[in-house]
Scaffold this active site. Structure first.
Site, PDB file in Angstrom:
ATOM      1  N   ALA A  88     -28.512 -10.126 -40.312  1.00  0.00           N
ATOM      2  CA  ALA A  88     -28.162  -9.670 -41.664  1.00  0.00           C
ATOM      3  C   ALA A  88     -27.434 -10.782 -42.395  1.00  0.00           C
ATOM      4  O   ALA A  88     -26.874 -11.681 -41.762  1.00  0.00           O
ATOM      5  CB  ALA A  88     -27.242  -8.447 -41.597  1.00  0.00           C
ATOM      6  N   GLN A  89     -27.428 -10.717 -43.729  1.00  0.00           N
ATOM      7  CA  GLN A  89     -26.413 -11.437 -44.503  1.00  0.00           C
ATOM      8  C   GLN A  89     -25.212 -10.511 -44.404  1.00  0.00           C
ATOM      9  O   GLN A  89     -25.150  -9.485 -45.071  1.00  0.00           O
ATOM     10  CB  GLN A  89     -26.886 -11.639 -45.947  1.00  0.00           C
ATOM     11  CG  GLN A  89     -26.043 -12.606 -46.768  1.00  0.00           C
ATOM     12  CD  GLN A  89     -24.569 -12.247 -46.852  1.00  0.00           C
ATOM     13  OE1 GLN A  89     -23.744 -12.698 -46.037  1.00  0.00           O
ATOM     14  NE2 GLN A  89     -24.203 -11.421 -47.807  1.00  0.00           N
ATOM     15  N   SER A  90     -24.247 -10.855 -43.545  1.00  0.00           N
ATOM     16  CA  SER A  90     -23.244  -9.868 -43.117  1.00  0.00           C
ATOM     17  C   SER A  90     -21.887 -10.017 -43.790  1.00  0.00           C
ATOM     18  O   SER A  90     -20.973  -9.257 -43.488  1.00  0.00           O
ATOM     19  CB  SER A  90     -23.061  -9.969 -41.603  1.00  0.00           C
ATOM     20  OG  SER A  90     -22.344 -11.145 -41.288  1.00  0.00           O
ATOM     21  N   SER A 131     -23.232   0.013 -40.538  1.00  0.00           N
ATOM     22  CA  SER A 131     -21.859  -0.452 -40.747  1.00  0.00           C
ATOM     23  C   SER A 131     -20.967   0.600 -41.398  1.00  0.00           C
ATOM     24  O   SER A 131     -21.408   1.378 -42.250  1.00  0.00           O
ATOM     25  CB  SER A 131     -21.901  -1.683 -41.666  1.00  0.00           C
ATOM     26  OG  SER A 131     -20.622  -1.975 -42.169  1.00  0.00           O
ATOM     27  N   GLU A 133     -19.052  -0.097 -43.598  1.00  0.00           N
ATOM     28  CA  GLU A 133     -19.039  -0.413 -45.040  1.00  0.00           C
ATOM     29  C   GLU A 133     -19.850   0.612 -45.832  1.00  0.00           C
ATOM     30  O   GLU A 133     -19.684   0.736 -47.046  1.00  0.00           O
ATOM     31  CB  GLU A 133     -19.622  -1.802 -45.285  1.00  0.00           C
ATOM     32  CG  GLU A 133     -18.637  -2.934 -45.168  1.00  0.00           C
ATOM     33  CD  GLU A 133     -17.588  -2.945 -46.275  1.00  0.00           C
ATOM     34  OE1 GLU A 133     -17.965  -2.950 -47.456  1.00  0.00           O
ATOM     35  OE2 GLU A 133     -16.392  -2.946 -45.952  1.00  0.00           O
ATOM     36  N   TYR A 155     -23.704  -5.454 -50.136  1.00  0.00           N
ATOM     37  CA  TYR A 155     -23.898  -5.395 -48.677  1.00  0.00           C
ATOM     38  C   TYR A 155     -23.919  -3.934 -48.205  1.00  0.00           C
ATOM     39  O   TYR A 155     -24.826  -3.520 -47.461  1.00  0.00           O
ATOM     40  CB  TYR A 155     -22.772  -6.160 -47.971  1.00  0.00           C
ATOM     41  CG  TYR A 155     -22.726  -5.954 -46.469  1.00  0.00           C
ATOM     42  CD1 TYR A 155     -23.547  -6.694 -45.621  1.00  0.00           C
ATOM     43  CD2 TYR A 155     -21.857  -5.017 -45.896  1.00  0.00           C
ATOM     44  CE1 TYR A 155     -23.500  -6.501 -44.242  1.00  0.00           C
ATOM     45  CE2 TYR A 155     -21.815  -4.818 -44.521  1.00  0.00           C
ATOM     46  CZ  TYR A 155     -22.635  -5.560 -43.702  1.00  0.00           C
ATOM     47  OH  TYR A 155     -22.595  -5.364 -42.330  1.00  0.00           O
TER      48      TYR A 155
END
Ligand code: NAP
Ligand code: G4F
Length: 344
Positions: A88-90, A131, A133, A155
């Site tokens: 991922a672009q984490s 996540s 998030e 994200y």
């Protein structure tokens, strides 16, 4: 490659093998007797540092979550039993600057992977790195599997897409697809841009005279921080169950960034208030103020328990960053080194 009787040479395919979790998971699965195939994207400077110790035991396949054909080619070539989609672009902060890229990799990338699995190896078992998030502006505390999502960043929005894509493929195609809703987990291998590692690395840099200050954003944000080495065990457990499901993985405790600083500086006999400055550059357009997870379902159904507590995590990270400098023959300039950190 050594096979053990635990799992007679099952093949695990890991996207994101160069990242924090990918490296711990690869080590763990090798110990369990798996053949491990890791996907890496092409880079001018390949980043194998995190799994250098096991590099010769892992098979690397070149591919990218942005490229559907590479995913299908790799699955066809390796026919994995288990797929762990960790790529991922984490970094949440970057997702505000690269929202479209983050959506393509972290969101759409999941459905590219699921679609590759559906077409090439639908009997495999799939783990999606979801996540906390996704909870964002939390709707209840603590957060559990049933808590509604309210993401606060590109994200977080992308992760919600990936989460529901995973649920959807399970329901639509009867695929064994699990989503692990993991709260923040850290380690000495954490990227330097994340707040925990930024703090531990700066503490070491201050002790060794490389830096005098640590500039941070919101010191009052609270996270449920655990140890990555504990959390990757939960990923594996999810794929060993009779049915696919979604699980929250967390410690059930929450601390502020300020508290992380306090313990990290105390580890070397310093007071964080003498070094930490607040810099608005590190604030986010929308913040997640509080995360606190309830992992009761994982504890009951998977038998999962974390082993490292918050204080142990902070000390492990600070000690590792001090040790890295001692190993480069640097000399401490201030503070006191903890007993276990020694010149080799
Ligand atoms: P990380 O250290 O940032 O690793 C991310 C990995 O994704 C790297 O291997 C990176 O490769 C790879 N990647 C990025 N873009 C890619 C692309 N287009 N195609 C293929 N690979 C790509 O992240 P982590 O902390 O190990 O986290 C693992 C996963 O769990 C991520 O999906 C993250 O969002 C999720 N997660 C993490 C946490 C946490 O607290 N750590 C909590 C919940 C969920 P390069 O080396 O080439 O950049
Ligand atoms: O360490 P962070 O950047 O992690 P964040 O945003 O919680 O995201 C991490 O955990 C998620 C799970 O909840 C993962 F899905 C995600 O991939 C990633 O691994 O920031 C933590 C908190 C934030 O509230 C941030 O505003 O620390 C605050 N903070 C304060 N000063 C800072 C800083 N964060 C960073 N990165 N840098 C600072 O200087």
């Amino acid at each position: 490659m050594v096979s053990s009787s635990l799992h007679p040479m099952k093949t695990a395919f890991i996207t994101g093998i160069t990242g924090q979790d990918g490296s711990y998971l690869a080590e763990y699965l090798l110990k369990q007797g798996y053949k491990v195939v890791g996907m890496m994207r092409r880079s001018a400077t390949p980043s194998t540092a995190r799994f250098a110790a096991i590099e010769d035991q892992v098979e690397i396949g070149h591919g990218d979550l942005l490229d559907q054909s590479s995913l299908m080619r790799l699955l066809d070539q390796h026919k994995p039993d288990e797929i762990y989609n960790l790529a991922a672009q984490s970094f949440v902060h970057s997702s505000f600057h690269e929202p479209v890229h983050t959506g393509s990799v972290t969101g759409l990338g999941v459905i590219r992977m699921l679609e590759a699995m559906r077409l090439v190896c639908p009997q495999a078992r799939f783990y999606q790195a979801s996540s906390s998030e996704m909870f964002g502006e939390v709707q209840e505390t603590p957060q559990r599997e049933t808590t509604p999502f309210h993401p606060r960043s590109p994200y977080g929005v992308a992760k919600v897409y990936g989460h529901w894509a995973t649920v959807n493929y399970r329901e639509s195609y009867d695929m064994f697809a699990c989503s692990g809703i993991l709260f923040n987990h850290e380690s000495p291998r954490r990227g330097l841009e994340f707040v925990t590692r930024k703090i531990s690395d700066h503490v070491a840099a201050i002790v060794f005279g490389e830096k005098d200050k640590l500039a941070l954003g919101n010191l009052d944000a609270r996270r449920d921080w655990g140890f990555a080495g504990d959390y990757i065990r939960a990923m594996h457990l999810m794929l060993q169950q009779d049915t696919a499901d979604d699980y929250v993985i967390s410690t059930g405790t929450t601390q502020s960034v300020r508290e992380f600083c306090r313990i990290a500086f105390e580890r070397v006999g310093l007071n964080y208030e003498d070094f930490v400055v607040v810099d608005p550059r590190f604030f986010r357009p929308a913040e997640v103020e509080l995360l606190l997870g309830d992992a009761s379902k994982a504890k009951e159904k998977l038998g999962w328990e974390p082993e490292v507590d918050f204080q142990g995590l902070v000390e492990m990270m600070v000690d590792a960053d001090l040790q890295r400098r001692l190993d480069r023959f640097q000399k401490p300039q201030r503070g006191t080194l903890p007993a276990g950190v020694k010149s080799s």
